[in-house]
Scaffold this motif. Sequence first.
Motif, PDB file in Angstrom:
ATOM      1  N   MET A  85     -55.856 -96.346  55.138  1.00 10.91           N
ATOM      2  CA  MET A  85     -55.950 -97.763  55.472  1.00 10.91           C
ATOM      3  C   MET A  85     -54.741 -98.479  54.872  1.00 10.91           C
ATOM      4  N   GLY A  86     -54.002 -99.192  55.724  1.00 14.24           N
ATOM      5  CA  GLY A  86     -52.818 -99.912  55.277  1.00 14.24           C
ATOM      6  C   GLY A  86     -53.016-101.413  55.383  1.00 14.24           C
ATOM      7  N   PHE A  87     -52.239-102.156  54.582  1.00 14.84           N
ATOM      8  CA  PHE A  87     -52.363-103.612  54.514  1.00 14.84           C
ATOM      9  C   PHE A  87     -50.995-104.258  54.639  1.00 14.84           C
ATOM     10  N   LEU A  88     -50.939-105.371  55.361  1.00 19.66           N
ATOM     11  CA  LEU A  88     -49.678-106.097  55.515  1.00 19.66           C
ATOM     12  C   LEU A  88     -49.968-107.575  55.746  1.00 19.66           C
ATOM     13  N   GLY A  89     -49.739-108.389  54.727  1.00 21.06           N
ATOM     14  CA  GLY A  89     -49.968-109.824  54.838  1.00 21.06           C
ATOM     15  C   GLY A  89     -48.761-110.549  55.398  1.00 21.06           C
ATOM     16  N   GLY A  90     -48.876-111.868  55.455  1.00 18.73           N
ATOM     17  CA  GLY A  90     -47.768-112.727  55.843  1.00 18.73           C
ATOM     18  C   GLY A  90     -47.725-113.082  57.315  1.00 18.73           C
ATOM     19  N   ALA A  91     -47.062-114.190  57.596  1.00 22.49           N
ATOM     20  CA  ALA A  91     -46.832-114.699  58.950  1.00 22.49           C
ATOM     21  C   ALA A  91     -45.993-115.966  58.803  1.00 22.49           C
ATOM     22  N   VAL A  92     -45.669-116.597  59.910  1.00 24.58           N
ATOM     23  CA  VAL A  92     -44.882-117.836  59.905  1.00 24.58           C
ATOM     24  C   VAL A  92     -45.813-119.015  60.171  1.00 24.58           C
ATOM     25  N   ALA A 130     -50.407-110.471  63.893  1.00 27.33           N
ATOM     26  CA  ALA A 130     -50.650-109.434  64.890  1.00 27.33           C
ATOM     27  C   ALA A 130     -49.315-108.929  65.436  1.00 27.33           C
ATOM     28  N   PRO A 131     -49.292-107.709  65.978  1.00 24.01           N
ATOM     29  CA  PRO A 131     -48.032-107.184  66.494  1.00 24.01           C
ATOM     30  C   PRO A 131     -47.589-107.837  67.796  1.00 24.01           C
ATOM     31  N   ALA A 132     -48.477-108.582  68.430  1.00 28.96           N
ATOM     32  CA  ALA A 132     -48.128-109.284  69.665  1.00 28.96           C
ATOM     33  C   ALA A 132     -48.876-110.605  69.706  1.00 28.96           C
ATOM     34  N   VAL A 133     -48.323-111.540  70.436  1.00 24.87           N
ATOM     35  CA  VAL A 133     -48.948-112.847  70.593  1.00 24.87           C
ATOM     36  C   VAL A 133     -50.166-112.692  71.505  1.00 24.87           C
ATOM     37  N   PRO A 134     -51.264-113.369  71.222  1.00 23.46           N
ATOM     38  CA  PRO A 134     -52.446-113.263  72.093  1.00 23.46           C
ATOM     39  C   PRO A 134     -52.117-113.617  73.541  1.00 23.46           C
ATOM     40  N   GLY A 146     -39.238-126.104  67.581  1.00 20.44           N
ATOM     41  CA  GLY A 146     -37.950-126.469  67.015  1.00 20.44           C
ATOM     42  C   GLY A 146     -37.131-125.229  66.667  1.00 20.44           C
ATOM     43  N   PRO A 147     -35.809-125.387  66.595  1.00 23.15           N
ATOM     44  CA  PRO A 147     -34.920-124.226  66.417  1.00 23.15           C
ATOM     45  C   PRO A 147     -35.214-123.367  65.174  1.00 23.15           C
ATOM     46  N   LYS A 148     -35.464-123.982  64.034  1.00 22.68           N
ATOM     47  CA  LYS A 148     -35.691-123.225  62.793  1.00 22.68           C
ATOM     48  C   LYS A 148     -36.951-122.364  62.879  1.00 22.68           C
ATOM     49  N   ILE A 149     -38.061-122.979  63.259  1.00 23.95           N
ATOM     50  CA  ILE A 149     -39.320-122.250  63.325  1.00 23.95           C
ATOM     51  C   ILE A 149     -39.310-121.260  64.493  1.00 23.95           C
ATOM     52  N   ASN A 150     -38.689-121.641  65.618  1.00 24.56           N
ATOM     53  CA  ASN A 150     -38.583-120.706  66.738  1.00 24.56           C
ATOM     54  C   ASN A 150     -37.857-119.433  66.320  1.00 24.56           C
ATOM     55  N   LEU A 151     -36.786-119.576  65.550  1.00 28.80           N
ATOM     56  CA  LEU A 151     -36.047-118.404  65.067  1.00 28.80           C
ATOM     57  C   LEU A 151     -36.904-117.587  64.103  1.00 28.80           C
ATOM     58  N   GLU A 152     -37.606-118.249  63.190  1.00 17.93           N
ATOM     59  CA  GLU A 152     -38.484-117.539  62.251  1.00 17.93           C
ATOM     60  C   GLU A 152     -39.579-116.777  63.004  1.00 17.93           C
ATOM     61  N   LEU A 153     -40.150-117.394  64.029  1.00 17.81           N
ATOM     62  CA  LEU A 153     -41.178-116.734  64.841  1.00 17.81           C
ATOM     63  C   LEU A 153     -40.616-115.512  65.564  1.00 17.81           C
ATOM     64  N   LYS A 154     -39.416-115.644  66.106  1.00 16.40           N
ATOM     65  CA  LYS A 154     -38.770-114.529  66.813  1.00 16.40           C
ATOM     66  C   LYS A 154     -38.552-113.350  65.861  1.00 16.40           C
ATOM     67  N   ILE A 155     -38.045-113.633  64.670  1.00 15.92           N
ATOM     68  CA  ILE A 155     -37.799-112.588  63.671  1.00 15.92           C
ATOM     69  C   ILE A 155     -39.126-111.942  63.258  1.00 15.92           C
ATOM     70  N   GLU A 158     -40.485-109.643  66.000  1.00 19.38           N
ATOM     71  CA  GLU A 158     -39.742-108.379  66.041  1.00 19.38           C
ATOM     72  C   GLU A 158     -40.141-107.476  64.888  1.00 19.38           C
ATOM     73  N   ARG A 159     -40.283-108.027  63.695  1.00 13.20           N
ATOM     74  CA  ARG A 159     -40.664-107.222  62.533  1.00 13.20           C
ATOM     75  C   ARG A 159     -42.087-106.687  62.668  1.00 13.20           C
ATOM     76  N   MET A 160     -43.003-107.499  63.138  1.00  8.77           N
ATOM     77  CA  MET A 160     -44.383-107.032  63.307  1.00  8.77           C
ATOM     78  C   MET A 160     -44.452-105.935  64.370  1.00  8.77           C
ATOM     79  N   ALA A 161     -43.683-106.054  65.439  1.00 10.00           N
ATOM     80  CA  ALA A 161     -43.671-105.014  66.471  1.00 10.00           C
ATOM     81  C   ALA A 161     -43.121-103.707  65.895  1.00 10.00           C
ATOM     82  N   ARG A 162     -42.049-103.787  65.112  1.00  9.96           N
ATOM     83  CA  ARG A 162     -41.491-102.587  64.480  1.00  9.96           C
ATOM     84  C   ARG A 162     -42.483-101.991  63.484  1.00  9.96           C
TER      85      ARG A 162
END
Length: 182
Positions: A85-92, A130-134, A146-155, A158-162
């Motif tokens: 069982m693995g654990f990974l917290g965090g999100a934007v 989640a690894p993908a958006v609902p 907005g540009p800052k949060i949009n970029l953070e969400l994109k990153i 990508e990291r969650m998918a990887r």
Amino acid sequence: LSRTDLFIQVGDFGFWPDYYFPQEVNENLLKFSKPMWALDGNHDFKGDGLDLNGYAAWGRDKDFHAPGLVWMPRGFVLPLAGQEMGFLGGAVSIDQGNRKENESWWAYEALTELELLQVRKVDIWVTHDAPAVPPYAAFQKQDRFGPKINLELKIQRERMARAFDMAKPKLNIHGHWHRRYS
């Protein structure tokens, strides 16, 4: 509660400096002799995090230790009933503009490249994000923050998918989007 052996909390629990909700939860867990494993969400203050003796030490109150409430660090893996069982917290947080940095949101809330390196193959993966958006129209349109949060969400996406590709779980249990989907 008698048939429950363990509670697993998937983030955004209320771990904030000087907030005693975790202490109240811990007292109830101890009363019923039931443990809770929790991971950090984007709305949780990690503080110094986990004392490796298995006690949570959240926030600025260094005297608060909760033996019933255990924080599962990002990338942590443990065996459970013959499964990994693995654990990974965090999100934007998309609502950073309505919050105050270091008081109600924290810059380290998203998954980092270093944390991504700790992910390994598991059978069950417990994550905040989640690894993908609902698959709902309202969630799919992520370019409106907005540009800052949009970029953070994109990153983060990508990291969650990887991370998901590295973990290859049979089951992923997550929170963050407040939606169940497969």
